[in-house]
Scaffold this motif. Structure first.
Motif, PDB file in Angstrom:
ATOM      1  N   THR A 290     -31.361  -2.032   5.068  1.00 25.55           N
ATOM      2  CA  THR A 290     -31.042  -0.654   5.457  1.00 25.55           C
ATOM      3  C   THR A 290     -32.293   0.209   5.521  1.00 25.55           C
ATOM      4  O   THR A 290     -32.447   1.067   6.401  1.00 25.55           O
ATOM      5  CB  THR A 290     -30.062  -0.041   4.436  1.00 25.55           C
ATOM      6  N   SER A 291     -33.236  -0.045   4.623  1.00 27.63           N
ATOM      7  CA  SER A 291     -34.413   0.809   4.520  1.00 27.63           C
ATOM      8  C   SER A 291     -35.377   0.610   5.680  1.00 27.63           C
ATOM      9  O   SER A 291     -36.000   1.570   6.152  1.00 27.63           O
ATOM     10  CB  SER A 291     -35.157   0.541   3.201  1.00 27.63           C
TER      11      SER A 291
ATOM     12  N   LYS B 292     -25.153   2.531  -3.223  1.00 28.10           N
ATOM     13  CA  LYS B 292     -24.228   1.640  -3.923  1.00 28.10           C
ATOM     14  C   LYS B 292     -24.912   0.310  -4.243  1.00 28.10           C
ATOM     15  O   LYS B 292     -24.752  -0.252  -5.341  1.00 28.10           O
ATOM     16  CB  LYS B 292     -22.979   1.400  -3.075  1.00 28.10           C
ATOM     17  N   SER B 293     -25.695  -0.218  -3.260  1.00 31.20           N
ATOM     18  CA  SER B 293     -26.440  -1.455  -3.509  1.00 31.20           C
ATOM     19  C   SER B 293     -27.428  -1.254  -4.648  1.00 31.20           C
ATOM     20  O   SER B 293     -27.592  -2.107  -5.526  1.00 31.20           O
ATOM     21  CB  SER B 293     -27.172  -1.890  -2.235  1.00 31.20           C
TER      22      SER B 293
ATOM     23  N   LEU C 139     -30.176  -6.393  -3.161  1.00 28.11           N
ATOM     24  CA  LEU C 139     -31.551  -6.026  -2.802  1.00 28.11           C
ATOM     25  C   LEU C 139     -31.802  -6.269  -1.324  1.00 28.11           C
ATOM     26  O   LEU C 139     -32.474  -5.465  -0.649  1.00 28.11           O
ATOM     27  CB  LEU C 139     -32.519  -6.826  -3.670  1.00 28.11           C
ATOM     28  N   ALA C 140     -31.241  -7.371  -0.822  1.00 35.04           N
ATOM     29  CA  ALA C 140     -31.419  -7.655   0.603  1.00 35.04           C
ATOM     30  C   ALA C 140     -30.774  -6.587   1.459  1.00 35.04           C
ATOM     31  O   ALA C 140     -31.354  -6.123   2.457  1.00 35.04           O
ATOM     32  CB  ALA C 140     -30.826  -9.037   0.920  1.00 35.04           C
ATOM     33  N   ARG C 141     -29.542  -6.214   1.078  1.00 35.11           N
ATOM     34  CA  ARG C 141     -28.869  -5.148   1.841  1.00 35.11           C
ATOM     35  C   ARG C 141     -29.663  -3.837   1.760  1.00 35.11           C
ATOM     36  O   ARG C 141     -29.775  -3.096   2.735  1.00 35.11           O
ATOM     37  CB  ARG C 141     -27.449  -4.914   1.281  1.00 35.11           C
TER      38      ARG C 141
ATOM     39  N   ASN D 249     -24.719   5.256   5.721  1.00 39.52           N
ATOM     40  CA  ASN D 249     -25.826   4.342   5.476  1.00 39.52           C
ATOM     41  C   ASN D 249     -26.453   4.608   4.115  1.00 39.52           C
ATOM     42  O   ASN D 249     -26.719   3.691   3.328  1.00 39.52           O
ATOM     43  CB  ASN D 249     -26.858   4.508   6.591  1.00 39.52           C
ATOM     44  N   GLU D 250     -26.699   5.913   3.816  1.00 36.80           N
ATOM     45  CA  GLU D 250     -27.310   6.280   2.536  1.00 36.80           C
ATOM     46  C   GLU D 250     -26.376   5.951   1.376  1.00 36.80           C
ATOM     47  O   GLU D 250     -26.827   5.505   0.312  1.00 36.80           O
ATOM     48  CB  GLU D 250     -27.635   7.779   2.523  1.00 36.80           C
ATOM     49  N   VAL D 251     -25.054   6.165   1.557  1.00 36.58           N
ATOM     50  CA  VAL D 251     -24.097   5.878   0.481  1.00 36.58           C
ATOM     51  C   VAL D 251     -24.054   4.375   0.196  1.00 36.58           C
ATOM     52  O   VAL D 251     -24.075   3.936  -0.970  1.00 36.58           O
ATOM     53  CB  VAL D 251     -22.709   6.418   0.858  1.00 36.58           C
TER      54      VAL D 251
END
Length: 605
Positions: free
Chosen positions: A444-445, A463-464, A438-440, A457-459
């Motif tokens: 990223t968001s 995945k997260s 969730l942190a990752r 970045n989206e991939v």
């Protein structure tokens, strides 16, 4: 008088558009000369056409006279043949001994008579090169040819032809047939004109047979071709029964490739007939002797060409008038159109988006005033457009930020619920893993605030997200990502995969008792990047697909899908966005269409 002169000077003011137009119309007076030339040309052409028609009629009369003389000579030859004693005797012999068995003496006598008759006909045939064959035929179809080396065509149906039947009925008449293919002689099929006459028994005067002389076209062709009717003009012959006796293109007529006016020619009362469709003039001359009509065909264009020397004066006069008219027209139109052309070019610059250009026309007339008004208008339009662009850009950025903001809280609630029930269950390792994912995901968001990020970045982001969902649904959910490494550097809008995958989880996999798989892939075709999210869930009906992009605030689906689609179209245009393919029980496939943007273009959109 002074007032009138003042008004005239004002009307003819060369510095006004009105005055320039008046001067231009005054130049149209030169057209009068052109009109007079054209009228004179018209009447002259009619006179010359009449002269040419009369000349053609006289020429056809001479041709008919020559043909009459030729046919009259052939008829004289026909009389020479039919009045020959040997010819009459051989025909009489055939009639007297028809269906009788000949004795040896009679066979010898018949052989002698045939040889004498053939020799006589051969002498006559050799007197002219245009005679292809002479033959006598008894009324019982016994044939004697002038050339003893030739044989009779056993399949010939001469007995049904006019040249054979008419002399049998009219013994005093010499019959001249239309052109036809003669097949009386074996192996010969020649186009000929046949002259035939009955052969009479010298004692009883009874018709015993028919004599026929076959003529080729050499003499008639020579007579007709010697008459010149222009490069494409020609002459042909027809009889009163609509039969074409001679035509320079005879084979084309009989094959149907070419046709001629026959009925119209025979019905014409004037000396000529105009065919406006083919641009031709037909003239006709009738012969009382043969009953034939000589028809002359003249191309009107060639007729006009031949008359050009007579009407040269009118063309010269018209040419000089047009030259002067063009000179004045160029001078006046240049004066009028140059300023307008300059203003038009300026308008074209504005049309392609150059609002910095200005009209430089400085005239003290209507065009000058129009130029000044145009410059003022362009300045105001430029100011309004710049303000509109600023407003629209700010509006677009605000819409993108608002749409993007709607996504984040929705997922956060679900994930926190997952962490709570995992913590309550004592699954500390899983809690750590989910919390890290969730942190990752949120790092990223919200990092940097860019609207465009790399596909990598989206991939990683998705995945997260799927790691979190896998913890929640365990064996009911499986997933795989298949994106070629060379595509990971391409740019995409931020957070476009997570809402689509979330829909696949909650409305596809979750609703299926057996669970399912989510597959993510990407490919490029030309200048388009296509990202595909496919699930093996419950699928959707056609009605659900139709309502998919209709805003419904009371459902979860109304938030993510519509917002992602709107964000893509706000960034790149209507040709990009989301495309759904689904059927009940067959899962759902979503294609995201984006432009191909290399990694260097990471500027804010």
């Amino acid at each position: 008088m002074r007032k009138v002169w003042k008004k005239l000077r004002k009307a003819l003011n060369p510095y006004s558009v009105r005055g320039t137009m008046i001067l231009s119309f005054m130049l149209l007076i030169s057209i009068i000369v052109l009109l007079v030339s054209l009228v004179s040309y018209y009447y002259t052409m009619n006179d010359i056409e009449s002269i040419s028609i009369n000349y053609t009629v006289r020429l056809l009369g001479e041709i008919n006279a020559s043909i009459d003389s030729y046919i009259d000579n052939m008829k004289s030859m026909a009389k020479v043949v039919v009045e020959n004693k040997d010819v009459r005797d051989v025909m009489a012999f055939y009639n007297r001994h028809h269906d009788k068995r000949l004795s040896y003496i009679e066979e010898k006598e018949l052989e002698r008579l045939r040889a004498n008759a053939a020799a006589h006909m051969n002498i006559v045939a050799n007197t002219r090169s245009d005679i292809t064959n002479i033959a006598v035929i008894s009324k019982y179809k016994d044939v004697v040819l002038s050339d003893v080396e030739k044989e009779v065509n056993e399949n010939s149906e001469f007995n049904v032809t006019d040249w054979y039947l008419k002399p049998m009925s009219y013994k005093d008449e010499i019959v001249v047939s239309p052109s036809h293919v003669q097949n009386l002689v074996s192996g010969e099929y020649k186009w000929v004109i046949s002259i035939s006459k009955s052969v009479l028994d010298p004692e009883t005067g009874e018709v015993t047979g028919v004599m026929v002389i076959d003529l080729n076209y050499r003499s008639i062709e020579a007579i007709c071709e010697n008459a010149q009717l222009g490069k494409n003009g020609y002459i042909y012959l027809i009889d009163r029964h609509k039969n074409i006796i001679y035509h320079p293109q005879q084979q084309l007529l009989y094959s149907g490739i070419k046709s001629e006016l026959v009925e119209e020619i025979l019905k014409m009362r004037d000396t000529y007939l105009r065919d406006d469709v083919n641009n031709r003039i037909y003239t006709r001359n009738y012969s009382e002797l043969t009953g034939w009509s000589a028809v002359g065909v003249v191309n009107v264009d060639e007729l006009i060409k031949d008359k050009s020397s007579i009407i040269d004066f009118y063309f010269r006069l018209a040419g000089i008038s047009i030259l002067f008219a063009m000179t004045f027209a160029v001078l006046i139109s240049t004066t009028i159109t140059n300023p307008i052309k300059m203003l038009e070019n300026t308008m074209h610059e504005v049309e392609v988006g150059n609002f910095d250009v200005r009209s430089e026309i400085e005239l003290n007339n209507e065009i000058g005033h129009l130029s000044k008004t145009f410059n003022v208008m362009i300045s105001r339009i430029k100011d309004l457009m710049e303000k509109t662009v600023r407003d629209e850009e700010e509006k677009r950025r605000s819409e993108i930020r608002a749409l993007q903001a709607q996504i984040n809280p929705h997922f956060l609630y679900n994930t926190l619920d997952t962490i709570i029930w995992m913590s309550a269950g004592g699954k500390n390792d899983e809690v750590v893993e989910v919390t890290s994912a969730l942190a990752r995901l949120f790092r990223t968001s919200i990092s940097k605030g860019e609207n465009l990020v790399t596909l990598l970045n989206e991939v990683e982001n998705i995945k997260s997200y799927l790691t979190i969902q896998k913890m929640r649904y365990e064996d009911k959910l499986s997933w795989r990502v298949d994106v070629p490494p060379e595509l990971l550097g391409l740019m995409t809008p931020k957070l476009i995969l997570q809402p689509i995958v979330e829909n696949a989880v909650y409305h596809g996999i979750k609703m299926s008792q057996a669970g399912g798989e989510i597959a993510i892939s990407a490919r490029t075709a030309g200048d388009r990047l296509t990202i595909t999210i496919a699930d093996s869930g419950v699928g959707m009906t056609a009605e659900q697909l139709e309502q998919l992009f209709v805003p419904r605030p009371d459902t979860d689906r109304g938030i993510g899908v519509i917002n992602v689609n709107n964000r893509i179209r706000l960034c790149f245009g209507e040709e990009y966005g989301l495309h759904y393919f689904s059927a009940p029980g067959e899962g759902t496939r979503v294609e995201i269409w984006l432009p191909v943007i290399e990694g260097g273009d990471e500027d804010d959109v």
